[in-house]
Design a protein around this motif. Structure first.
Motif, PDB file in Angstrom:
ATOM      1  N   TYR A  66       0.879  -1.169   0.000  1.00  0.00           N
ATOM      2  CA  TYR A  66       0.000   0.000   0.000  1.00  0.00           C
ATOM      3  C   TYR A  66       0.915   1.218   0.000  1.00  0.00           C
ATOM      4  N   TYR A  67       0.755   2.097  -0.973  1.00  0.00           N
ATOM      5  CA  TYR A  67       1.675   3.226  -1.165  1.00  0.00           C
ATOM      6  C   TYR A  67       0.951   4.544  -0.958  1.00  0.00           C
ATOM      7  N   MET A  68       1.496   5.364  -0.055  1.00  0.00           N
ATOM      8  CA  MET A  68       0.973   6.708   0.173  1.00  0.00           C
ATOM      9  C   MET A  68       2.032   7.719  -0.253  1.00  0.00           C
ATOM     10  N   PRO A  69       1.793   8.471  -1.340  1.00  0.00           N
ATOM     11  CA  PRO A  69       2.792   9.427  -1.832  1.00  0.00           C
ATOM     12  C   PRO A  69       2.866  10.673  -0.960  1.00  0.00           C
ATOM     13  N   GLN A  70       3.867  11.497  -1.213  1.00  0.00           N
ATOM     14  CA  GLN A  70       4.034  12.736  -0.454  1.00  0.00           C
ATOM     15  C   GLN A  70       3.073  13.813  -0.937  1.00  0.00           C
ATOM     16  N   LYS A 145      -6.595  15.207   3.436  1.00  0.00           N
ATOM     17  CA  LYS A 145      -6.120  14.283   2.389  1.00  0.00           C
ATOM     18  C   LYS A 145      -5.135  13.276   2.977  1.00  0.00           C
ATOM     19  N   THR A 146      -4.206  13.785   3.794  1.00  0.00           N
ATOM     20  CA  THR A 146      -3.219  12.900   4.411  1.00  0.00           C
ATOM     21  C   THR A 146      -3.904  11.832   5.249  1.00  0.00           C
ATOM     22  N   LYS A 147      -4.893  12.243   6.049  1.00  0.00           N
ATOM     23  CA  LYS A 147      -5.580  11.285   6.925  1.00  0.00           C
ATOM     24  C   LYS A 147      -6.431  10.296   6.123  1.00  0.00           C
ATOM     25  N   VAL A 148      -6.976  10.723   4.986  1.00  0.00           N
ATOM     26  CA  VAL A 148      -7.722   9.792   4.129  1.00  0.00           C
ATOM     27  C   VAL A 148      -6.819   8.648   3.680  1.00  0.00           C
ATOM     28  N   PHE A 149      -5.610   8.993   3.240  1.00  0.00           N
ATOM     29  CA  PHE A 149      -4.693   7.946   2.761  1.00  0.00           C
ATOM     30  C   PHE A 149      -4.149   7.105   3.919  1.00  0.00           C
ATOM     31  N   LEU A 150      -4.008   7.703   5.095  1.00  0.00           N
ATOM     32  CA  LEU A 150      -3.620   6.905   6.264  1.00  0.00           C
ATOM     33  C   LEU A 150      -4.751   5.949   6.650  1.00  0.00           C
ATOM     34  N   ALA A 151      -5.984   6.419   6.558  1.00  0.00           N
ATOM     35  CA  ALA A 151      -7.127   5.543   6.831  1.00  0.00           C
ATOM     36  C   ALA A 151      -7.180   4.393   5.835  1.00  0.00           C
ATOM     37  N   GLY A 152      -6.718   4.639   4.618  1.00  0.00           N
ATOM     38  CA  GLY A 152      -6.730   3.619   3.579  1.00  0.00           C
ATOM     39  C   GLY A 152      -5.918   2.381   3.922  1.00  0.00           C
ATOM     40  N   ILE A 153      -4.958   2.498   4.835  1.00  0.00           N
ATOM     41  CA  ILE A 153      -4.154   1.342   5.246  1.00  0.00           C
ATOM     42  C   ILE A 153      -5.052   0.267   5.844  1.00  0.00           C
ATOM     43  N   SER A 154      -5.910   0.677   6.775  1.00  0.00           N
ATOM     44  CA  SER A 154      -6.820  -0.281   7.414  1.00  0.00           C
ATOM     45  C   SER A 154      -7.979  -0.664   6.505  1.00  0.00           C
ATOM     46  N   ILE A 155      -8.467   0.298   5.742  1.00  0.00           N
ATOM     47  CA  ILE A 155      -9.604   0.034   4.854  1.00  0.00           C
ATOM     48  C   ILE A 155      -9.256  -1.035   3.819  1.00  0.00           C
ATOM     49  N   THR A 156      -8.032  -0.982   3.291  1.00  0.00           N
ATOM     50  CA  THR A 156      -7.621  -1.945   2.254  1.00  0.00           C
ATOM     51  C   THR A 156      -7.001  -3.219   2.834  1.00  0.00           C
ATOM     52  N   ASN A 157      -6.897  -3.286   4.162  1.00  0.00           N
ATOM     53  CA  ASN A 157      -6.295  -4.452   4.828  1.00  0.00           C
ATOM     54  C   ASN A 157      -4.862  -4.722   4.365  1.00  0.00           C
ATOM     55  N   ALA A 158      -4.124  -3.648   4.062  1.00  0.00           N
ATOM     56  CA  ALA A 158      -2.745  -3.810   3.586  1.00  0.00           C
ATOM     57  C   ALA A 158      -1.852  -4.335   4.706  1.00  0.00           C
ATOM     58  N   PHE A 160       1.725  -4.628   3.952  1.00  0.00           N
ATOM     59  CA  PHE A 160       3.019  -3.999   3.693  1.00  0.00           C
ATOM     60  C   PHE A 160       2.753  -2.566   3.251  1.00  0.00           C
ATOM     61  N   VAL A 161       3.266  -1.583   4.009  1.00  0.00           N
ATOM     62  CA  VAL A 161       2.871  -0.183   3.838  1.00  0.00           C
ATOM     63  C   VAL A 161       4.088   0.690   3.549  1.00  0.00           C
ATOM     64  N   LEU A 162       3.985   1.501   2.492  1.00  0.00           N
ATOM     65  CA  LEU A 162       5.011   2.476   2.118  1.00  0.00           C
ATOM     66  C   LEU A 162       4.446   3.875   2.326  1.00  0.00           C
ATOM     67  N   LEU A 163       5.068   4.666   3.188  1.00  0.00           N
ATOM     68  CA  LEU A 163       4.574   6.014   3.501  1.00  0.00           C
ATOM     69  C   LEU A 163       5.661   7.038   3.211  1.00  0.00           C
ATOM     70  N   ASP A 164       5.317   8.065   2.423  1.00  0.00           N
ATOM     71  CA  ASP A 164       6.268   9.118   2.069  1.00  0.00           C
ATOM     72  C   ASP A 164       5.867  10.406   2.779  1.00  0.00           C
ATOM     73  N   GLU A 165       6.618  10.772   3.820  1.00  0.00           N
ATOM     74  CA  GLU A 165       6.377  11.972   4.634  1.00  0.00           C
ATOM     75  C   GLU A 165       4.923  12.028   5.144  1.00  0.00           C
ATOM     76  N   PRO A 166       4.491  11.009   5.907  1.00  0.00           N
ATOM     77  CA  PRO A 166       3.083  10.931   6.305  1.00  0.00           C
ATOM     78  C   PRO A 166       2.634  11.985   7.306  1.00  0.00           C
ATOM     79  N   SER A 167       3.565  12.639   8.015  1.00  0.00           N
ATOM     80  CA  SER A 167       3.137  13.634   9.010  1.00  0.00           C
ATOM     81  C   SER A 167       3.038  15.044   8.435  1.00  0.00           C
TER      82      SER A 167
END
Length: 528
Positions: A66-70, A145-158, A160-167
């Motif tokens: 699961y990939y969350m871009p910056q 937007k950032t929190k939507v993609f962070l929520a997507g981690i649990s929603i998609t049951n991922a 293995f998670v890749l996060l680019d500058e999540p804070s």
């Protein structure tokens, strides 16, 4: 698990970004990936996520990441469900519930009957319960937007998670939600971040550079300790090489002086002995050749030591090479700069603050303005700087020099070259060579002076901004910083921190970076 072997990436313009990346990440490891701006951290994440292809090497994954871009601007035209890749499941579920129990709809749902419930529960966890899955991302703030993609981690049951500058873009409350998730999750994480509080939660730390990856088996505290040991060793090596170079040059001088004296004495004796001129010339040429050979031997030795010394010095951290030398504000400590009585500001007939504000700011204070997203921090800054007037109440404001520095360093004008931008701040008529010396001191070498400011990275814009402040002989009485560390890597945050700690005027900061706030000695908090 992820296994990377001999991975390299070359830009389309043929510039090498990195090569020979070898890396193994075990299941449930929580790994930090750090490195200077431009080292290729985001590119490496994109390669692992399958968004781009490496130039060479191999990559093996045992789970789809699961990939969350910056940056999220490319998703603005999509709904939340589309951006998270769950719109087909949601549509399939809705159609089945309507009675359209077709094979196609069951295929879309893929037996994920709890998808809608999981979305609601996860959105509540991330304080997004007022959002709708059909809402367009362009209607959301950066933090949402950032929190939507962070929520997507649990929603998609991922797993293995890749996060680019999540804070980035998160207020303090949301950052704490992120830290809590990282502490509690059993998922495999690979996170690019400059947020040092977040980095303390990760282990190991990977440092990316052009020649590969260095692995530090511990959290960020351990990494800092190891880098300090490495830096101390480097400084010792530099001092040792400087002594060796000095000794080699002294030896070269002594040897040549001795050879010249010997030649001079020999020549005098031969002339007294009446040696024929042709023989004297032969002996003179022989002596000159011998001296030339000695020069060559010693020059080669000193040149070799000089190259080794230059290589060592190139590894010294950038902020250790820089000198700020800011002038002090002429204001005496404790002078009243800003005072309000019952002020408020109205947008669309609605007051920004529930309670009117009474504030005092005096010269020399270091102040942090805190508050959740939408609490009116930017409005208060604009009132302090005199950009807007209050809808209610009274303001006293002293006549002072102030400067506002936002997270994009927009005081830097994109149309100017680096040298032209520096000249814009040359209010005291410094000579051209003085400007260029200061640019070099802030790591802008001669070949970069004609580079357009629009091509500069966040860290480069910050360094140019600091350089301009040293060129403008009178540093402002008040500096206002709005999220100054958002677009900086760790090294450039250290540069910013060192500069701010050398500045002795009044400082107002809006930031959610707690480590940065601790290091710049904040003494007063305005809570909105």
């Amino acid at each position: 698990m992820i296994i990377i072997q001999n991975l390299s990436y070359i830009h389309p313009n043929k510039d090498l970004l990195f090569e020979n990346i070898n890396l193994t990440i075990q299941s449930q490891e929580k790994t930090a990936l750090i490195g200077n701006n431009g080292s290729g951290k985001s590119t490496l994440l994109k390669i692992i996520a399958g968004k781009i292809t490496s130039t060479s090497g191999s990559l093996k994954l045992d789970a789809e990441p699961y990939y969350m871009p910056q940056i999220f601007g490319q998703f603005d035209h999509l709904t939340i469900a589309e951006a998270l890749g769950i719109s087909n499941k949601i549509n399939g579920l809705k159609e089945i519930l309507k009675g359209n129990a077709t094979e196609e709809n069951f295929s879309l749902l893929n037996d994920d009957w709890l998808i809608e419930q999981r979305c609601k529960e996860t959105f509540v966890q991330w304080k997004l319960d007022d959002l709708d899955l059909n809402q367009k991302l362009e209607s959301l703030s950066g933090g949402q937007k950032t929190k939507v993609f962070l929520a997507g981690i649990s929603i998609t049951n991922a797993e293995f998670v890749l996060l680019d500058e999540p804070s980035n873009h998160l207020d303090l409350e949301s950052r704490n939600l992120l830290y809590k998730f990282i502490k509690s999750t059993k998922k495999t994480l690979l996170i690019v971040s400059h947020d040092r509080k977040l980095l303390h939660l990760l282990d190991p730390v990977l440092e990316l550079n052009k020649n590969g990856i260095n692995v530090y088996g511990g959290n960020y505290d351990f990494y800092v300790q190891q880098k300090q040991i490495e830096n101390n060793t480097l400084q010792q090596d530099i001092h040792s090489k400087e002594r060796a170079l000095k000794k080699a040059k002294e030896k070269e001088r002594e040897t040549l002086e001795r050879a010249q004296k010997t030649d001079a004495r020999g020549k005098g004796k031969q002339e007294k002995a009446g040696v024929a001129r042709i023989m004297l010339n032969t002996m003179k040429n022989k002596a000159e050749n011998s001296t030339s050979k000695l020069k060559s031997i010693h020059a080669e030795k000193t040149s070799g030591i000089s190259r080794e010394l230059q290589d060592l010095r190139s590894n010294v951290k950038n902020f250790d090479k820089m000198k700020f030398g800011f002038d002090n504000s002429n204001l005496h400590q404790g002078k009243m700069l800003f005072k309000t009585e019952n002020i408020n500001f109205t947008y669309n007939s609605k007051s920004v603050w529930e309670d009117d504000l009474d504030l005092e700011i005096v010269s020399g204070e270091r102040i942090i303005i805190k508050g959740e997203n939408g609490s009116g921090k930017t409005t208060l800054i604009n009132l302090i700087l005199g950009k807007i007037k209050p809808s209610k109440g009274e303001i006293f404001r002293s006549e002072i020099q102030s400067i506002y520095i936002d997270q994009d360093y927009s005081l830097i004008q994109n149309q100017f070259s680096i040298y032209e931008q520096a000249q814009e701040f040359n209010t005291e008529g410094l000579q051209e060579h003085d400007i260029k010396i200061r640019l070099s001191r802030f790591l802008f070498p001669k070949e970069s002076w004609d580079k357009k400011c629009e091509a500069l990275s966040g860290g480069e814009r910050m360094r140019l901004m600091l350089c301009c402040l040293t060129i403008c002989q009178k540093v402002p009485d008040l500096i206002v910083l709005d999220e100054p560390t958002n677009n900086l890597d760790i090294e450039n945050i250290e540069i910013m921190t060192a500069a701010i700690n050398e500045y002795e005027g009044t400082l107002i900061v809006v930031s959610h970076d707690e480590s940065f706030m601790e290091q710049i000695n904040i003494i007063k908090t305005i809570q909105l």
